[in-house]
Design an enzyme around this catalytic site. Sequence first.
Site, PDB file in Angstrom:
ATOM      1  N   GLU A  13      50.129  45.882  38.069  1.00 35.75           N
ATOM      2  CA  GLU A  13      51.355  45.880  38.878  1.00 35.75           C
ATOM      3  C   GLU A  13      52.068  47.219  38.811  1.00 35.75           C
ATOM      4  OE1 GLU A  13      53.282  42.469  39.506  1.00 35.75           O
ATOM      5  OE2 GLU A  13      51.670  41.184  38.798  1.00 35.75           O
ATOM      6  N   THR A  39      50.983  51.215  37.175  1.00 35.95           N
ATOM      7  CA  THR A  39      50.845  51.765  35.826  1.00 35.95           C
ATOM      8  C   THR A  39      52.178  52.394  35.398  1.00 35.95           C
ATOM      9  OG1 THR A  39      50.195  53.947  36.594  1.00 35.95           O
ATOM     10  CG2 THR A  39      48.424  52.344  36.280  1.00 35.95           C
TER      11      THR A  39
HETATM   12  C1  LIG Z   1      44.033  42.151  33.577  1.00 36.59           C
HETATM   13  C2  LIG Z   1      44.403  42.684  34.942  1.00 36.59           C
HETATM   14  C3  LIG Z   1      44.817  41.820  35.942  1.00 36.59           C
HETATM   15  C4  LIG Z   1      45.121  42.287  37.227  1.00 36.59           C
HETATM   16  N1  LIG Z   1      45.501  41.392  38.209  1.00 36.59           N
HETATM   17  C5  LIG Z   1      45.628  41.833  39.511  1.00 36.59           C
HETATM   18  C6  LIG Z   1      45.870  40.901  40.571  1.00 36.59           C
HETATM   19  O1  LIG Z   1      46.026  39.689  40.349  1.00 36.59           O
HETATM   20  N2  LIG Z   1      45.890  41.363  41.842  1.00 36.59           N
HETATM   21  C7  LIG Z   1      45.723  42.684  42.143  1.00 36.59           C
HETATM   22  O2  LIG Z   1      45.749  43.040  43.313  1.00 36.59           O
HETATM   23  N3  LIG Z   1      45.520  43.608  41.139  1.00 36.59           N
HETATM   24  C8  LIG Z   1      45.463  43.203  39.838  1.00 36.59           C
HETATM   25  N4  LIG Z   1      45.227  44.108  38.816  1.00 36.59           N
HETATM   26  C9  LIG Z   1      45.007  45.504  39.158  1.00 36.59           C
HETATM   27  C10 LIG Z   1      46.120  46.450  38.733  1.00 36.59           C
HETATM   28  O3  LIG Z   1      47.273  46.262  39.507  1.00 36.59           O
HETATM   29  C11 LIG Z   1      45.558  47.875  38.804  1.00 36.59           C
HETATM   30  O4  LIG Z   1      44.649  47.995  37.725  1.00 36.59           O
HETATM   31  C12 LIG Z   1      46.617  48.953  38.712  1.00 36.59           C
HETATM   32  O5  LIG Z   1      47.399  48.983  39.880  1.00 36.59           O
HETATM   33  C13 LIG Z   1      45.998  50.353  38.505  1.00 36.59           C
HETATM   34  O6  LIG Z   1      44.964  50.578  39.394  1.00 36.59           O
HETATM   35  P1  LIG Z   1      43.545  51.088  38.831  1.00 36.59           P
HETATM   36  O7  LIG Z   1      43.150  50.229  37.702  1.00 36.59           O
HETATM   37  O8  LIG Z   1      42.606  51.184  39.977  1.00 36.59           O
HETATM   38  O9  LIG Z   1      43.837  52.538  38.249  1.00 36.59           O
HETATM   39  P2  LIG Z   1      43.920  53.898  39.087  1.00 36.59           P
HETATM   40  O10 LIG Z   1      44.804  53.706  40.263  1.00 36.59           O
HETATM   41  O11 LIG Z   1      42.552  54.400  39.313  1.00 36.59           O
HETATM   42  O12 LIG Z   1      44.666  54.856  38.050  1.00 36.59           O
HETATM   43  C14 LIG Z   1      43.971  55.513  36.976  1.00 36.59           C
HETATM   44  C15 LIG Z   1      44.955  56.380  36.200  1.00 36.59           C
HETATM   45  O13 LIG Z   1      45.489  57.392  37.053  1.00 36.59           O
HETATM   46  C16 LIG Z   1      46.900  57.413  36.978  1.00 36.59           C
HETATM   47  N5  LIG Z   1      47.431  57.850  38.269  1.00 36.59           N
HETATM   48  C17 LIG Z   1      47.264  57.239  39.477  1.00 36.59           C
HETATM   49  N6  LIG Z   1      47.889  57.940  40.437  1.00 36.59           N
HETATM   50  C18 LIG Z   1      48.475  59.001  39.832  1.00 36.59           C
HETATM   51  C19 LIG Z   1      49.278  60.106  40.289  1.00 36.59           C
HETATM   52  N7  LIG Z   1      49.607  60.236  41.585  1.00 36.59           N
HETATM   53  N8  LIG Z   1      49.710  60.998  39.388  1.00 36.59           N
HETATM   54  C20 LIG Z   1      49.386  60.884  38.078  1.00 36.59           C
HETATM   55  N9  LIG Z   1      48.632  59.873  37.584  1.00 36.59           N
HETATM   56  C21 LIG Z   1      48.191  58.937  38.454  1.00 36.59           C
HETATM   57  C22 LIG Z   1      47.279  55.989  36.641  1.00 36.59           C
HETATM   58  O14 LIG Z   1      48.563  55.938  36.042  1.00 36.59           O
HETATM   59  C23 LIG Z   1      46.163  55.601  35.663  1.00 36.59           C
HETATM   60  O15 LIG Z   1      46.482  56.086  34.386  1.00 36.59           O
HETATM   61  C24 LIG Z   1      44.996  43.674  37.504  1.00 36.59           C
HETATM   62  C25 LIG Z   1      44.617  44.550  36.481  1.00 36.59           C
HETATM   63  C26 LIG Z   1      44.325  44.081  35.220  1.00 36.59           C
HETATM   64  C27 LIG Z   1      43.904  45.035  34.139  1.00 36.59           C
END
Ligand SMILES: Cc1cc2nc3c(=O)[nH]c(=O)nc-3n(C[C@H](O)[C@H](O)[C@H](O)COP(=O)(O)OP(=O)(O)OC[C@H]3O[C@@H](n4cnc5c(N)ncnc54)[C@H](O)[C@@H]3O)c2cc1C
Length: 384
Positions: free
Chosen positions: A364, A366
């Site tokens: 939701e 990071t």
């Molecule tokens: C257990 C679990 C349950 C979840 N449940 C749901 C759900 O029900 N529905 C749903 O839709 N999603 C769900 N999620 C997904 C969650 O919302 C995403 O994991 C989260 O939004 C981050 O996306 P990502 O994992 O692809 O990381 P990425 O977006 O790939 O980010 C990787 C890293 O890059 C950093 N980063 C990204 N952009 C920038 C920037 N512009 N500048 C600097 N740093 C940056 C981030 O902070 C992070 O450290 C869930 C995740 C988990 C772990």
Amino acid sequence: MNPLDLFDLRSALTEDEQLVQDSVARLVDARVLPLIQECFEHHRFPKELVPELAALGLLGATLEGYGCAGLSSTAGGLICQELERGDSALRSFVSVQSSLAMFPIWAYGSEAQKQQYLPRMARGELIGCFGLTEPHGGSDPANMKTKARRSGGDWLLSGSKMWITNATIADLCVCWADTEDGIRGFIIEKGTPGFTASEIEHKFSLRASATGALFLDNVRVPESQRLPDAAGLKGPLSCLTQARYGIAWGVIGAAQACLAQLIEYTATRELFGRPLSKNQAIQVRLAEMARGITTAQMLVLQLGKLKDAGKLQPVQVSLAKWHNCRMAIDVARDSRDMLGASGISAEFAPIRHMLNLESVITYEGTETVHQLAVGRELTGHSAY
Ligand SMILES: Cc1cc2nc3c(=O)[nH]c(=O)nc-3n(C[C@H](O)[C@H](O)[C@H](O)COP(=O)(O)OP(=O)(O)OC[C@H]3O[C@@H](n4cnc5c(N)ncnc54)[C@H](O)[C@@H]3O)c2cc1C
């Protein structure tokens, strides 16, 4: 004084809110705590608790009508706090059901959709999930690769979603897809041809929660299953604001569970001829935890007032989600350390909370994304 409520926030609650808090606390003590260690160790969501959560009115608790309890935002927050005192998995289940599946139907659905789904979801007969995140990157949902195109009076959806809470136990998914008119929301029922879910194994976090991937291969969805009033990214983002509000409250419960266990442990563990709790260094660390919990509590109490007054701004929720998750994960990690070797055992709660909070600080939005949201508010420049 209650060490978990040093500023007596309890006295700021209405009688009804106190009753809600107490009834959820009783459920957590009686039903969640005895089984959560086993669920975490075996990667099992305790689905048997869903009817009990529903019977207490905890599903869609702050929504009005359609069999929902219509509670205050503060009561909704307290529900999250008490559930997460048990385990983040239970709070995640209720957050997804209430804020990410029921809320969009309630806010953007047709009357027929609301009648069809909301009462049964409130009763726990139907479980929902929310499909927004995709494998290529959740922080940038505008870059959505799941597409919906018109086919006669229907839609055909193709793409995939990743890290979806409840995916493998859900009866329906509120799924977001890009159309030629921008992002739209669709209610897809389990069993629709071309729509499949698989559980993500090998998680070290939220092991008592079901987390899966969703695959959509030309899934035919009638127009009557599209949320008519959701247009653009602001639809899913408004749902996330609701859920993040609950997270800001919930993680306080995880931190309280850790502090409670540490107060007890340091009072009874004797080293160098005296209880650990008589050492200044230990007291400073416990005091630091109480400071974190207290400031987090003050923050969410005001957030609840703003929400009920209809004045809540997403950036306020960003700050609270960031601050309170950071506080809770720091408390859990320090608690784990003060337990020594016992701290790595599932017999003590902090390592479970610590591992869970690694998800909660990420999902939701990071921590970084929420910091950037606050930065944008302060400077007027979007850095993401
Ligand atoms: C257990 C679990 C349950 C979840 N449940 C749901 C759900 O029900 N529905 C749903 O839709 N999603 C769900 N999620 C997904 C969650 O919302 C995403 O994991 C989260 O939004 C981050 O996306 P990502 O994992 O692809 O990381 P990425 O977006 O790939 O980010 C990787 C890293 O890059 C950093 N980063 C990204 N952009 C920038 C920037 N512009 N500048 C600097 N740093 C940056 C981030 O902070 C992070 O450290 C869930 C995740 C988990 C772990």
